[in-house]
Design an enzyme around this catalytic site. Structure first.
Site, PDB file in Angstrom:
ATOM      1  N   TRP A 201       0.730  -1.547   0.328  1.00  0.00           N
ATOM      2  CA  TRP A 201      -0.242   0.210  -0.100  1.00  0.00           C
ATOM      3  C   TRP A 201       1.027   1.201  -0.020  1.00  0.00           C
ATOM      4  CZ3 TRP A 201      -1.658   3.210   4.394  1.00  0.00           C
ATOM      5  CH2 TRP A 201      -2.118   4.309   4.093  1.00  0.00           C
ATOM      6  N   ASP A 368     -16.702  11.302  -2.495  1.00  0.00           N
ATOM      7  CA  ASP A 368     -15.779  10.120  -2.031  1.00  0.00           C
ATOM      8  C   ASP A 368     -16.236   9.525  -0.803  1.00  0.00           C
ATOM      9  OD1 ASP A 368     -13.700   8.503  -1.304  1.00  0.00           O
ATOM     10  OD2 ASP A 368     -12.907   8.992  -3.307  1.00  0.00           O
ATOM     11  N   ARG A 445      -8.960  -2.195   8.461  1.00  0.00           N
ATOM     12  CA  ARG A 445      -9.907  -0.694   8.307  1.00  0.00           C
ATOM     13  C   ARG A 445     -11.119  -1.250   8.920  1.00  0.00           C
ATOM     14  NH1 ARG A 445     -11.702   3.392   3.835  1.00  0.00           N
ATOM     15  NH2 ARG A 445     -10.426   4.835   4.621  1.00  0.00           N
ATOM     16  N   LYS A 478     -16.871   5.581  -8.332  1.00  0.00           N
ATOM     17  CA  LYS A 478     -15.051   5.235  -7.850  1.00  0.00           C
ATOM     18  C   LYS A 478     -15.450   3.697  -6.796  1.00  0.00           C
ATOM     19  CE  LYS A 478     -11.143   6.279  -5.067  1.00  0.00           C
ATOM     20  NZ  LYS A 478     -10.413   7.032  -4.317  1.00  0.00           N
ATOM     21  N   TRP A 479     -14.839   2.580  -7.636  1.00  0.00           N
ATOM     22  CA  TRP A 479     -15.149   1.386  -7.176  1.00  0.00           C
ATOM     23  C   TRP A 479     -13.612   0.874  -5.941  1.00  0.00           C
ATOM     24  CZ3 TRP A 479     -18.807  -2.861  -8.824  1.00  0.00           C
ATOM     25  CH2 TRP A 479     -19.067  -3.774  -8.896  1.00  0.00           C
ATOM     26  N   ASP A 480     -14.288   0.683  -4.729  1.00  0.00           N
ATOM     27  CA  ASP A 480     -13.035   0.807  -4.017  1.00  0.00           C
ATOM     28  C   ASP A 480     -13.261  -0.824  -3.313  1.00  0.00           C
ATOM     29  OD1 ASP A 480     -11.049   0.964  -2.701  1.00  0.00           O
ATOM     30  OD2 ASP A 480     -11.535   3.446  -1.451  1.00  0.00           O
ATOM     31  N   ASN A 482     -10.522  -2.357  -0.067  1.00  0.00           N
ATOM     32  CA  ASN A 482      -9.751  -1.694   0.906  1.00  0.00           C
ATOM     33  C   ASN A 482      -9.589  -2.482   1.780  1.00  0.00           C
ATOM     34  OD1 ASN A 482      -9.319   0.831   0.527  1.00  0.00           O
ATOM     35  ND2 ASN A 482     -11.197   2.026   0.578  1.00  0.00           N
ATOM     36  N   CYS A 528     -10.319   0.900  -8.145  1.00  0.00           N
ATOM     37  CA  CYS A 528     -10.008   1.717  -6.664  1.00  0.00           C
ATOM     38  C   CYS A 528      -9.027   0.476  -5.846  1.00  0.00           C
ATOM     39  CB  CYS A 528     -10.098   2.728  -6.650  1.00  0.00           C
ATOM     40  SG  CYS A 528      -8.839   3.340  -4.712  1.00  0.00           S
ATOM     41  N   ASP A 550      -2.407   5.002  -3.101  1.00  0.00           N
ATOM     42  CA  ASP A 550      -2.845   6.002  -2.503  1.00  0.00           C
ATOM     43  C   ASP A 550      -1.819   7.144  -2.454  1.00  0.00           C
ATOM     44  OD1 ASP A 550      -5.945   5.869  -1.935  1.00  0.00           O
ATOM     45  OD2 ASP A 550      -5.074   4.700  -0.430  1.00  0.00           O
TER      46      ASP A 550
HETATM   47  C1  DGJ Z   1      -9.138   4.297  -0.416  1.00  0.00           C
HETATM   48  C2  DGJ Z   1      -8.629   4.829  -2.051  1.00  0.00           C
HETATM   49  O1  DGJ Z   1      -7.786   4.519  -2.629  1.00  0.00           O
HETATM   50  C3  DGJ Z   1      -8.629   6.401  -1.624  1.00  0.00           C
HETATM   51  O2  DGJ Z   1      -9.000   6.845  -2.859  1.00  0.00           O
HETATM   52  C4  DGJ Z   1     -10.661   6.452  -0.545  1.00  0.00           C
HETATM   53  O3  DGJ Z   1     -11.443   6.586  -1.556  1.00  0.00           O
HETATM   54  C5  DGJ Z   1     -10.065   5.757   0.585  1.00  0.00           C
HETATM   55  N1  DGJ Z   1     -10.697   4.628  -0.013  1.00  0.00           N
HETATM   56  C6  DGJ Z   1     -11.693   6.427   0.919  1.00  0.00           C
HETATM   57  O4  DGJ Z   1     -12.416   5.329   1.665  1.00  0.00           O
END
Ligand code: DGJ
Length: 725
Positions: A201, A368, A445, A478-480, A482, A528, A550
């Site tokens: 990351w 976002d 997270r 934007k499809w995240d 994490n 993302c 990021d």
């Molecule tokens: C991780 C993404 O990479 C960021 O750009 C942002 O969208 C955050 N998540 C939001 O939680």
């Protein structure tokens, strides 16, 4: 004709624009690999199977009369487990007898124009049937009835072959696929450097180059996604190859889950590469008549060094991977709210962002994370995809109308594959998260992963997303994603099928993406995963751009973008100018211009002076859009090799334009700085936009230009634009 079958010699010859790939139906219907490399006119390669004498420790087949045949030594077209080949195997199927001996032999083949789509999986497509031909070779394991089809598509205008494998259970008993790699490639040589991209990351896709050694070297992910840590890309470069010269073979798996690339160098000094789904976290039960389709590998051959390989990947991805309107149409210039305000916003703040952004020339506002459920930080609400009206007073429709009235388009953030334990959805359906019974679930997270392998879960998430996207004029999503997947299991799979979970999860994600992109074909999607944790061709099939990292520090971004550019085009790399002040706003923009370009800061905090600068940057963005998005990339100084500077250029396909960018990472010890450009037409004359000087392409590429007097302080940078006259 790109595919030839010589029925006398029983040889298949696959010719791309620059490469040939040859294999043969050998005695006893073994498929034996003969050649992969620069294009050759002939197919007289039958002796290439022969790899010298071997001892009794390399098993053979008593029926084969040819000298020294052994699956353990002979280059095999698709290596199998347990039938005399002790090297890394591409295929292992456990049969109803309980053993996993697998031995597939040629049965028949067909050659046709066009390319098949792969059921449930992303893959390259054709714009017209004439672009490619496909060869399907049906093989069979006569003992078990496994029918295995090797699928090759050969592109006429690119040095590209795609490969995948389909396994069908042709018997009346159950089979268990233990491994099914998408390709196996053999070389009669070991003088290669292996190139791959590792990271983490905030530091994705760092280039690693190492010389092949005897034994097995591999690159894998078992994180449930392709991951920040290793990209599903590997290249074999002739040990003498450089950025501009020599042979390089690139392999990229069109898959977003656990993958594996294994390269074995054996004692006979040959090299075998296999690439596909990571077998360590995979298994698949095939009932009689059922079919399993593997993901696709894109194989690129370059005779023009690493740069040639990258440009071939960029071309084929721009033309044959990206889909829909945004593959070609100009995308709106966006500002993303994340680094500008994180979770701390309301409708008024968003409107103020839009107002200021509009003044500078920005075309779209992306709201976002933080607009839904009760989400004010990362401790809650993933899965509750309804608007937080305490934050957005008057609701989403009213906010979007206000933003649209200012003259901006509107984009929104989702993280569909996740669920917060603190959410309405989790309270209602605790078994919807990925978990295994009686084991504490790891948290990352503050969130769990939602079980995308389940149709009922996908339906619920789709309906929630559909409601938001259809009730409101949303232009961008934007499809995240994490976190990675631990305690991998699904409440709906029985114990025998739990091993299928990871692949089913990926198929589920693809299915949901497909439903969204089909329902909203004009929506611009940006993928993302905590930055670039899922930067792979599978995701590019659904979204033409992916947030690269990021890390928006422009100096750190150099290695990230250089690494990413090994196989992914700049028009796919999400890159923004942020408030990060390690370098001036010009350098931040010059670096972001390499990719999709956008802003990610609080526009209310931009000084009047910087506001004027931003306006000029946006003019450049429009002016250089085509050369960056559709031109050829030439890497000139790599931050992986030079500690002081990085430089690259884009040259338009007609060689009439060149945009050159140079960045100082650290003040160089020696200030002398000459650049010899690449990829121009030596016979054309080019005008330097800044100075009005005119130079021949020959001069620019051979003598180069002297930039010694340019600012070389830390973080300084400049652009140079040349146009043919
Ligand atoms: C991780 C993404 O990479 C960021 O750009 C942002 O969208 C955050 N998540 C939001 O939680």
């Amino acid at each position: 004709m790109s595919i030839l079958f010589d029925s006398e010699k029983k040889i298949f010859k696959l010719d791309t624009s620059d490469s040939s790939y040859v294999f043969q139906i050998f005695e006893e219907n073994y498929l034996v690999h003969l050649y992969y490399g620069a294009k050759i006119p002939d197919n007289n390669l039958t002796a290439n199977y022969y790899r010298g004498w071997f001892a009794s420790f390399c098993p053979s087949n008593a029926k084969v009369k040819a000298d020294c045949f052994s699956p353990d030594v002979t280059p095999m077209e698709y290596s199998c487990e347990g039938a005399g080949d002790f090297r890394v195997s591409a295929l292992a199927i456990r049969n109803s007898d309980g053993n996993n001996v697998t031995d597939v032999r040629y049965v028949s083949h067909k050659i046709y124009k066009g390319k098949p789509a792969l059921e449930g999986l992303p893959s390259l497509h054709l714009n017209s049937e004439d672009e490619a031909e496909t060869l399907e070779v049906l093989t069979e394991d006569r003992t078990t009835g496994a029918l295995v089809t090797l699928i090759y598509t050969v592109f006429e205008n690119y040095p590209v072959i795609t490969r995948s494998v389909k396994v069908e259970n042709g018997s009346d008993a159950r089979m268990d696929i233990e491994r099914v790699y998408s390709c196996c490639v053999e070389y009669e040589r070991t003088d290669f450097n292996m190139m791959h991209l590792y990271g983490k990351w905030l530091k994705e896709r760092t280039l690693q180059v190492r010389h092949l050694a005897h034994g097995i070297q591999s690159v894998v992910s078992k994180r449930g996604s392709s991951s920040h840590n290793h990209n599903p890309f590997v290249a074999l470069a002739d040990e003498k190859a450089t950025e501009d010269y020599g042979e390089v073979y690139g392999f990229n798996l069109v898959y977003s889950g656990n993958f594996s690339a294994e390269i074995e160098v054996d004692a006979f000094n040959s090299t075998r590469l296999i690439m596909g789904i990571n077998p360590e976290s995979f298994g698949w039960i095939l009932e009689p008549g059922e079919v399993f389709q593997s993901p696709e590998v894109v194989m690129v051959y370059s005779g023009e060094g690493v740069g040639g390989m990258s440009r071939a990947f960029h071309d084929i991805y721009r033309n044959n991977l990206l889909r829909g309107k945004w593959a070609k149409e100009k995308r709106p210039l966006l500002i993303n709210s994340w680094e500008g305000c994180y979770f701390d916003f309301d409708d008024e703040k968003m409107v103020s962002f839009a107002r200021k952004a509009k003044e500078m020339g920005i075309e779209m506002l992306v709201m976002d994370d933080g607009w839904f459920g009760k989400r004010n930080d990362d401790t809650s609400s993933l899965g509750d995809w309804f608007v937080n009206e305490d934050k957005l007073k008057g609701g989403l429709g009213s906010l979007i109308k206000r933003v649209n009235d200012i003259g901006l388009k509107f984009g929104i953030w989702f993280e569909p594959e996740m669920i917060s334990p603190e959410s309405k959805l989790y309270k209602e359906h605790p078994d919807w998260c990925v978990h295994v019974n009686d084991r504490e679930n790891s948290i990352a997270r503050q969130q769990y992963v939602i079980d995308m392998s389940r149709k009922d879960v996908r339906d619920n998430i789709f309906e929630q997303m559909y409601a938001i996207l259809s009730d409101n004029p949303i232009d961008y999503l934007k499809w995240d994603f994490n976190r990675n997947i631990s305690e991998a299991g699904s409440a709906l799979l029985d114990s025998e099928h739990q091993k299928e979970f990871f692949h089913r999860f990926v198929l589920g994600t693809y299915e949901l993406m497909d439903r969204i992109t089909s329902a909203f074909p004009d929506l611009l999607m940006e993928n993302c995963s905590g930055g670039g944790g899922r930067f792979d061709p599978g995701m590019l099939y659904y979204s033409p751009q992916i947030w690269c990292s990021d890390n928006t520090d422009p100096i750190e971004r150099l290695t990230i973008q250089f690494g990413t550019s090994l196989c992914y085009p700049g028009m796919c790399m999400g890159a923004h100018v942020s408030a990060n002040n390690r370098a001036g706003i010009d350098t931040r923009a010059n670096v972001a211009l390499w990719g999709t370009f956008g802003y990610e800061l609080d526009p209310n905090k931009v000084s009047d002076e910087d506001k004027e600068t931003v306006k000029k940057q946006i003019e450049k963005y429009h002016k250089y859009y085509d050369v960056i998005h559709f031109g050829d990339l030439y890497r000139i100084i790599s931050p992986f090799e030079n500690h002081y500077r990085s430089a690259w250029s884009y040259v338009s396909k007609d060689k009439n334009e060149m945009l050159f960018t140079s960045v100082v990472m650290r003040r160089p010890e020696i200030s002398s700085y000459f650049v010899r450009f690449k990829g121009l037409d030596k016979d054309k004359y080019y005008k330097d936009e800044e100075t009005g000087e005119v130079y021949s392409g020959a001069l620019l590429m051979n003598a180069g230009l002297n930039f010694t007097n340019k600012d070389c302080s830390d973080g300084a940078s400049f652009l140079k634009y040349f146009k043919a006259i």
